[in-house]
Design an enzyme around this catalytic site. Structure first.
Site, mmCIF file in Angstrom:
data_model
loop_
_atom_site.group_PDB
_atom_site.id
_atom_site.type_symbol
_atom_site.label_atom_id
_atom_site.label_comp_id
_atom_site.label_asym_id
_atom_site.label_seq_id
_atom_site.Cartn_x
_atom_site.Cartn_y
_atom_site.Cartn_z
ATOM 1 N N TYR A 22 -20.735 -1.019 1.531
ATOM 2 C CA TYR A 22 -19.491 -0.324 1.881
ATOM 3 C C TYR A 22 -19.037 0.554 0.726
ATOM 4 O O TYR A 22 -19.282 0.253 -0.438
ATOM 5 C CB TYR A 22 -18.392 -1.338 2.177
ATOM 6 C CG TYR A 22 -18.563 -2.143 3.434
ATOM 7 C CD1 TYR A 22 -19.561 -1.860 4.366
ATOM 8 C CD2 TYR A 22 -17.712 -3.215 3.700
ATOM 9 C CE1 TYR A 22 -19.702 -2.622 5.518
ATOM 10 C CE2 TYR A 22 -17.850 -3.978 4.847
ATOM 11 C CZ TYR A 22 -18.843 -3.676 5.748
ATOM 12 O OH TYR A 22 -18.983 -4.434 6.882
ATOM 13 N N SER B 175 -15.494 -5.125 14.637
ATOM 14 C CA SER B 175 -15.193 -4.093 15.638
ATOM 15 C C SER B 175 -14.455 -4.663 16.848
ATOM 16 O O SER B 175 -14.807 -4.373 17.996
ATOM 17 C CB SER B 175 -16.478 -3.389 16.101
ATOM 18 O OG SER B 175 -17.050 -2.645 15.068
ATOM 19 N N LEU C 95 -10.484 0.735 21.799
ATOM 20 C CA LEU C 95 -9.581 -0.192 22.464
ATOM 21 C C LEU C 95 -8.143 -0.110 21.953
ATOM 22 O O LEU C 95 -7.325 -0.983 22.249
ATOM 23 C CB LEU C 95 -10.127 -1.617 22.363
ATOM 24 C CG LEU C 95 -11.351 -1.865 23.255
ATOM 25 C CD1 LEU C 95 -12.069 -3.150 22.875
ATOM 26 C CD2 LEU C 95 -10.943 -1.887 24.726
ATOM 27 N N THR C 96 -7.836 0.936 21.222
ATOM 28 C CA THR C 96 -6.425 1.292 20.990
ATOM 29 C C THR C 96 -5.940 2.232 22.075
ATOM 30 O O THR C 96 -4.738 2.453 22.231
ATOM 31 C CB THR C 96 -6.232 1.999 19.627
ATOM 32 O OG1 THR C 96 -6.881 3.287 19.664
ATOM 33 C CG2 THR C 96 -6.818 1.176 18.488
#
Length: 344
Positions: free
Chosen positions: A53, A233, A240-241
């Site tokens: 990351y 996720s 899914l917002t």
């Protein structure tokens, strides 16, 4: 905040786990620190990261997220208040610049672990996870397994666990976890644990209203072998917002990085519209409903949420206080039956 215990341990963790993959690219160090500060005040004590990351991966930001967490821990001197998880990168040409020795050889684990500990400014990890398998299997958006007769995978799971156990005994790793793993993979690791190897305690896989494929096989193994799921996720990269239903906001993840579109096929959009109607009909935001559904599954140890703004973070963490009614759960399952797993 709701709490649980990582299976087979005495480690108490918040049901909301703070994901960190945007820190160091989409979010600055200061913003990452602000998110951790707020999360801690809300009872979140569980933070997940990885050596590769921030995401999307690029060579110049390799390790950036671990560095952000490390400076925060050093500044606040609160390592004992945090359950910290990281991951070692699996083999892939895409990530060749991470290290020369990608994969889970003894040398790779030694190299990756000590570099992560240095960046994180800590001498131990509560959970160290294999980011994805070395073998060919279905992960990162693949629903079905397709066998490759030419694959040269040497089943080295016993050797991997032996190497990891070295650092468990040294106190540098408290527990071992998997990620992007299948039922077969989980059970191979469990098989070695029955022979005396350290037992994996968690599996970190994608899981959300658009991707419930792990309910088909993996969750039985989780229940029967007492292993926890760490869903990532849970909002399907923001799908899914509901923010993509009317177009693509300028600063949204899939707008900025179009290849992160696995939740954007026609069936996924249709399912999202139906889920949003359920949420609207019951006075919930789609975000709240989607997260509360994941958090309350009986096989979930910690729901890994992520945010690029404080507004998003507050709503995500606040979802832990919501318990969905049987009416809502029934309506969700009706959509799932009609459009099952549109975006694995």
């Amino acid at each position: 905040m709701k709490y649980t215990t990582i299976p087979n341990t005495d480690i108490k963790v918040s049901k909301i786990c703070l994901g960190s993959m945007t820190w160091g690219r989409q979010n600055t160090e200061a913003e990452g620190h602000e998110q951790m500060n707020y999360a801690l005040t809300q009872g979140v004590n569980f933070i997940d990261t990885a050596e590769m990351y921030s995401v999307p991966f690029q060579e110049k930001t390799y390790g950036a997220t671990e560095k952000v967490i490390g400076t925060w821990l050093a500044k606040n001197k609160n390592r004992d208040q945090i359950v910290l998880a990281s991951k070692i990168t699996g083999p892939s040409p895409t990530f060749a610049s991470v290290r020369d020795n990608l994969g889970f050889s003894k040398e790779a684990i030694d190299d990756a672990l000590h570099k992560s500990l240095k960046r994180l400014q800590t001498d131990y990890l509560d959970l160290y996870q294999l980011h994805w398998p070395e073998r060919n299997t279905n992960f990162f958006g693949k629903l079905g397994y397709v066998h490759n007769d030419d694959e040269q995978w040497n089943d080295n799971i016993a050797e991997i666990l032996e190497s990891l156990d070295t650092y468990v005994k040294q106190g540098k790793i408290r527990n071992i976890g998997l990620s992007n793993e299948s039922p077969f993979g989980l059970m191979r690791f469990i098989e070695e644990a029955r022979k005396g190897a350290p037992k994996v305690v968690t599996v970190q896989n994608p899981y959300n209203l658009l991707n419930r494929k792990d309910e088909i096989g993996l969750t039985e193994g989780l229940h029967r072998e007492d292993v926890g799921l760490l869903p990532y996720s849970p909002l399907g990269f923001g799908q899914l917002t509901g923010k993509y239903l009317d177009g693509y906001p300028e600063d949204a993840r899939v707008t900025l990085f179009p290849n992160y579109n696995r939740y954007h096929n026609d069936n996924a959009f249709e399912a999202t519209r139906r889920y949003k109607k359920i949420a609207d009909d019951h006075g919930l935001s789609l975000t709240q409903m989607a997260l509360a559904f994941v958090t309350d599954r009986p096989f979930v140890t910690g729901n890994i949420i992520g945010a690029t703004s404080m507004e998003q973070l507050k709503e995500n963490i606040g979802s832990a206080d919501i318990t969905l009614s049987e009416e809502v759960l029934k309506a969700i399952d009706e959509v799932h039956t009609a459009i099952p797993n549109p975006a694995p």
